[in-house]
Motif scaffolding. Structure first.
Motif, short mmCIF file in Angstrom:
data_model
loop_
_atom_site.label_atom_id
_atom_site.label_comp_id
_atom_site.label_asym_id
_atom_site.label_seq_id
_atom_site.Cartn_x
_atom_site.Cartn_y
_atom_site.Cartn_z
N VAL A 164 0.84 -1.21 0.00
CA VAL A 164 0.00 0.00 0.00
C VAL A 164 0.87 1.25 0.00
CG1 VAL A 164 -1.60 1.36 1.40
CG2 VAL A 164 -2.02 -1.07 1.03
N GLN A 189 -5.11 2.77 -6.51
CA GLN A 189 -6.22 2.25 -5.73
C GLN A 189 -7.59 2.55 -6.36
OE1 GLN A 189 -5.64 3.85 -1.77
NE2 GLN A 189 -4.36 2.11 -1.16
N SER A 195 -5.53 -0.97 -10.23
CA SER A 195 -5.79 -1.60 -8.93
C SER A 195 -5.66 -3.11 -9.01
CB SER A 195 -7.18 -1.20 -8.44
OG SER A 195 -8.18 -1.63 -9.36
N PHE A 274 -5.64 -3.78 0.83
CA PHE A 274 -5.20 -2.79 -0.14
C PHE A 274 -6.20 -1.64 -0.26
CE2 PHE A 274 -4.57 -1.17 -4.50
CZ PHE A 274 -3.21 -0.89 -4.43
N ASP A 275 -7.44 -1.86 0.13
CA ASP A 275 -8.46 -0.82 0.05
C ASP A 275 -8.12 0.31 1.01
OD1 ASP A 275 -10.69 0.69 -0.39
OD2 ASP A 275 -12.14 -0.85 0.22
N ALA A 276 -8.16 1.53 0.51
CA ALA A 276 -7.83 2.69 1.36
C ALA A 276 -8.84 2.86 2.48
CB ALA A 276 -7.77 3.96 0.50
N GLY A 283 -12.69 -1.15 -3.17
CA GLY A 283 -12.56 0.12 -3.87
C GLY A 283 -13.87 0.89 -3.92
#
Length: 337
Positions: A164, A189, A195, A274-276, A283
């Protein structure tokens, strides 16, 4: 001439002459019963001990494998919520028809397929190349093998958080390197394809070394006579690899391809971390939501356990199909060889 007179020794007390052995006595009835009892116990031990040794596996499998599978299949035919898991309403196949009509399910299936292809193909190709290099006599070969296995032993959470940071839009090292060569920054992202590539890179980094060691073990089992014969026929290293190594590795390549495909269909931790937003949506526009994330979202975010169970059984059926394809291809390979 003197006459010798042999005088017998007087009998000892108890009536038996000295030096004369006592009459042998056979086993008593108690001894025979004891020996028969020990024999039956030994036969029972020989017959049932192997089952006792493997019984812990079956107990754990029944408790944590078979029972959850059957219960999930039963729950998939009911409407059941996470807040009241014991309150079930029979709905039949409605959960399956609902997920098949849900565009987010097909989006997750498409994302899973694309991430699987992007991660599996380069991963196996790189693993094959690394194994081919390690198959030669190198200094500190054991060190290189340990290094290859280190990513596999690394925690998914730790590896995903590092990636990340690497794929950060504003301060990530990947975008800094792209900027140095004149390529603009990439929103890893939020972009649909970027992504998927970023998530796939985590999988590639983690599993390439593991597959490389599998290929290396298979390469070392190839008889050296085949390479010597090919060298005598004038084959180069590349020709030996194409005509000796690859044909000998066909079962291993099939095995790693099937295992990687199964693993790709169950990808969960990498896209989740990995998703913010650290959510299960994959996402802002579900651009990298996999089937595992979709199942988690339906069951633990939306609290629809019945629908989540239907998704789990759908994934299970997909894995069965993959297993059948693997079996058919394996039989054809054995028949052709």
């Amino acid at each position: 001439m003197s006459t010798r007179h042999d005088i017998a020794a007087p009998p000892t007390e108890g009536g038996a002459a000295p030096g004369r052995p006592a009459p042998a006595t056979g086993p008593t009835e108690a001894d025979r019963r004891r020996r028969a009892r020990l024999s039956r116990r030994w036969q029972r031990d020989l017959r049932w001990s192997p089952y006792a040794f493997v019984s812990p596996f079956f107990v754990l499998f029944l408790a944590f494998g078979l029972f959850p599978l059957i219960y999930t299949g039963w729950a998939s035919l009911h409407q059941v919520e996470l807040t009241a898991p014991t309150d079930m309403t029979w709905v039949g196949l409605r959960n399956y028809t609902r997920i098949f009509d849900d565009e987010f399910f097909w989006n997750a299936a498409k994302n899973t397929l694309m991430i699987g292809i992007i991660s599996t193909v380069p991963q196996l190709l790189m693993a094959m190349g690394i194994a081919h290099i390690l198959n030669y006599k190198l200094r500190a070969s054991t060190f290189y093998r340990v290094v290859m296995l280190a990513p596999y032993a690394t925690s998914i959470a730790a590896a995903s958080l590092v990636f990340v940071l690497l794929f950060g839009r504003d301060y990530g090292m990947i975008n800094w390197a792209l900027d140095q060569v004149g390529i603009g920054k990439v929103d890893w992202q939020n972009d649909h394809w970027a992504s998927k590539v970023a998530v796939s890179s985590i999988i590639i980094w983690r599993w390439t070394g593991y597959n490389a060691l599998i290929y290396l073990a298979a390469m070392q089992a190839i008889p050296q006579d085949l390479y010597e014969s090919a060298a005598l026929d004038g084959a180069s290293r590349w020709q030996q690899f194409l005509h000796v190594t690859l044909p000998s590795l066909r079962p291993t390549i099939l095995f790693t391809a099937v295992v990687s495909t199964i693993g790709a269909s169950q990808v969960f931790g990498e896209p989740l971390l990995f998703d913010a937003n650290k959510g299960a949506s994959g996402g802002a526009e579900h651009q990298f939501q996999t089937l595992g994330l979709y199942l988690y979202e339906q069951g633990w975010v939306n609290q629809h356990l019945g629908r989540a169970s239907a998704i789990a059984w759908t994934m299970f059926l997909i894995l069965i199909v993959i297993g059948i394809v693997n079996y058919v291809i394996s039989r054809r390979l054995r028949a052709s060889s």
